[in-house]
Scaffold this motif. Structure first.
Motif: not given
Length: 135
Positions: A45-46, A48
């Motif tokens: 979820s981190s 980019t």
């Protein structure tokens, strides 16, 4: 360059990434599988870029065959290779991003141990890396 991925393309990426975390969690059954899954999911979820946008949504339609780790691997390892091939073709600038993101999630899943990960977890990490590099 703007890249438009189909719903099936997105499902392939999500299956590969979240499936890799599931495999790491399953390989850590004797340790802390829930913590491994949590740490790996946080890493995903981190992400980019395009990869981050795709992985921001957990695939509700993801149905991994959980009868055995082998059955999960039969779905996930080919999805990892397919995801890399898809990105190399449609968004080459995102292929490395996806690979790094999955490997960070795998590493995060493996670091739930105090000390070194078990041989089982280490071997699963190797299998995931090989699947990513097979494309």
């Amino acid at each position: 360059m703007s890249v438009t991925l189909t719903d099936q393309d997105k499902l392939t990426l999500r299956t590969a990434a979240y499936g890799a975390v599931t495999l790491m969690s399953a390989a850590d059954a004797a340790g802390s599988p829930h913590k491994a899954a949590t740490e790996g999911s946080i890493a995903l979820s981190s992400a980019t870029g395009l990869v981050g946008h795709v992985l921001a949504t957990y695939p509700k339609e993801l149905k991994l065959d959980s009868k055995s780790v082998a059955a999960i691997a039969d779905q996930v390892l080919p999805a990892l290779t397919a995801a890399m091939a898809l990105l190399k073709e449609q968004a080459p600038e995102e292929a490395d991003n996806f690979r790094r993101t999955v490997l960070v999630a795998v590493e995060a899943s493996a670091r739930t141990h105090q000390g070194r990960p078990s041989p089982t977890v280490t071997d699963m990490s190797r299998k995931i890396t090989e699947a990513l590099d097979a494309a």
